[in-house]
Motif scaffolding. Structure first.
Motif, PDB file in Angstrom:
ATOM      1  N   ASP A 246       0.770  -1.387  -0.179  1.00 12.66           N
ATOM      2  CA  ASP A 246      -0.117   0.013  -0.086  1.00 12.66           C
ATOM      3  C   ASP A 246       0.565   1.273  -0.022  1.00 12.66           C
TER       4      ASP A 246
ATOM      5  N   ARG B 143       1.646   2.770  -3.741  1.00 16.81           N
ATOM      6  CA  ARG B 143       0.968   3.421  -4.307  1.00 16.81           C
ATOM      7  C   ARG B 143       0.853   4.827  -4.321  1.00 16.81           C
TER       8      ARG B 143
ATOM      9  N   ARG C 114      -3.571  -1.310  -9.957  1.00 14.81           N
ATOM     10  CA  ARG C 114      -3.499  -0.770  -8.629  1.00 14.81           C
ATOM     11  C   ARG C 114      -2.278   0.421  -8.667  1.00 14.81           C
TER      12      ARG C 114
ATOM     13  N   PRO D 181       0.331   5.520   4.636  1.00 16.26           N
ATOM     14  CA  PRO D 181       0.980   5.592   3.249  1.00 16.26           C
ATOM     15  C   PRO D 181       1.467   6.935   2.594  1.00 16.26           C
TER      16      PRO D 181
END
Length: 385
Positions: free
Chosen positions: A205, A208, A235, A331
């Protein structure tokens, strides 16, 4: 700059009349480096910026005069101690800007096509405004400065700067030209090199937002993970490529892509994956190598890398735990801290608050004062986007 070149090529193809304003020289705490450009169309549309807002209105006025027939202009903007209301830069620096109308024979289309294809190319424009300009790159030379001898000299000078990823003013020709020699001309060479690479190992994660932010900075991101369920283009829509492979297998097969502008981020957080790929990365040419994990994980990782034969010099290159201390969580904020560290490493920044430092906010790039033929006279930027 990519969007400015793309828009310029589109306007040129559509027959739109417009002027191109380009920063050709900087001094002190200038807001943008040499090569930064702005477009001003005859219908009032503006694309890009040369100073971040300090002198844009004045440059637009100069562009209007140029388009009205005044001819090319070359202006200098800085701080005026005599007149506090004069147009200038609040940051304390100085920029020199050229403004010229773009004609149909300018090679902007070639430059935009090469930039889109990730082919290094240089745009050469004469500071006196005479001649359409040249595009110099692997596909040869497009356009002309109006003299074949000058074109050849400009090609050689531009090729040298392009090979070093530099932009700046060069002087070619002879001050007192003889037979077969071109008269001396000052040219501005804007180099468009290959964008820097970001290699992200671990499609977690945290990867990203990291890829998303890096893409905004012009990085060409590759995401690699051995798990096909995680390594999917859906993604990572901002990534140039997403591959399913063991990280060290992929890196070993693509070591030729890694150079000093490459940033490698290992986010796998699993010794089975991160130690083998870090061993390769730390032996390679990447300018930045970082790995995610706690301090305990970091110590364990260092021990494993020592066992793999890496010396202290190689281990000192590892930035771990990855990122700057911003106090962030999650994140997105973690990605900001990682990208901040990458930028600091690439630009030579300290990572400290600017308020704690003395000197210019915008640290100058190396200045080469030589005025011999074919050498850079102004500050240069390692252009990679």
């Amino acid at each position: 700059m990519r969007h400015v070149i793309d828009q310029a090529a589109a306007w040129q193809a559509d027959g739109v009349r417009f002027a191109l304003a380009t920063v050709v020289r900087t001094a002190g705490s200038a807001p943008h480096p040499a090569g930064t450009s702005m477009l001003v169309a005859a219908d009032g549309r503006v694309v890009g910026s040369v100073s971040g807002g300090c002198v844009e209105a004045t440059v637009c006025a100069v562009a209007e005069d140029v388009l009205a027939g005044a001819g090319p202009a070359r202006e200098t903007y800085g701080v005026s101690d005599d007149d506090p209301f004069a147009v200038g830069l609040t940051c304390g620096g100085t920029i020199e800007v050229t403004v010229r109308e773009v004609t149909a024979d300018s090679p902007l289309g070639r430059v935009a096509a090469d930039v889109a294809a990730r082919v290094p190319v240089a745009l050469v424009t004469p500071l006196d405004g005479a001649g359409a300009g040249l595009a110099v790159g692997a596909a040869g030379v497009s356009g002309s400065l109006g003299d074949p001898r000058l074109d050849r000299a400009a090609r050689d000078a531009a090729t040298g700067l392009l090979g070093r990823g530099e932009s700046g003013i060069v002087t070619v020709g002879e001050a007192a030209p003889g037979p077969g020699c071109a008269a001396e001309r000052a040219l501005f060479v804007r180099s468009f090199g290959v964008p820097p690479r970001l290699l992200v190992f671990g499609a977690v994660d945290f990867a990203r937002p990291l890829v998303r932010i890096a893409a905004l900075l012009g990085y060409r991101a590759t995401v690699c993970d051995a798990r096909p369920a995680f390594a999917t283009p859906a993604r990572f829509p901002e990534a140039a490529e997403v591959v399913t492979d063991r990280p060290h297998h992929w890196l070993a097969a693509h070591e030729d892509l890694v150079d000093a502008s490459t940033a490698i981020c290992v986010l796998t957080h699993d010794a089975r994956f991160d130690v083998p790929v870090l061993e390769l990365a730390l032996r390679g040419r990447a300018g930045y190598v970082g790995a995610m994990g706690s301090r305990r994980t970091h110590e364990d990782r260092l021990a494993r890398l020592r066992d793999a034969g890496l010396d202290a010099g190689a281990l000192d290159r590892l930035r771990s735990p990855i990122g700057l201390d911003l106090g962030g969580r999650g994140p997105e904020e973690t990605a900001v801290s990682i990208v901040a560290e990458i930028v600091a490493a690439r630009r030579g920044g300290s990572g400290r608050p600017l308020g704690e430092l003395a000197g210019p906010v915008h640290a100058p790039h190396p200045l080469l004062n030589s005025r011999s033929k074919g050498t850079v006279e102004s500050e240069f930027l390692n252009v990679r986007s």
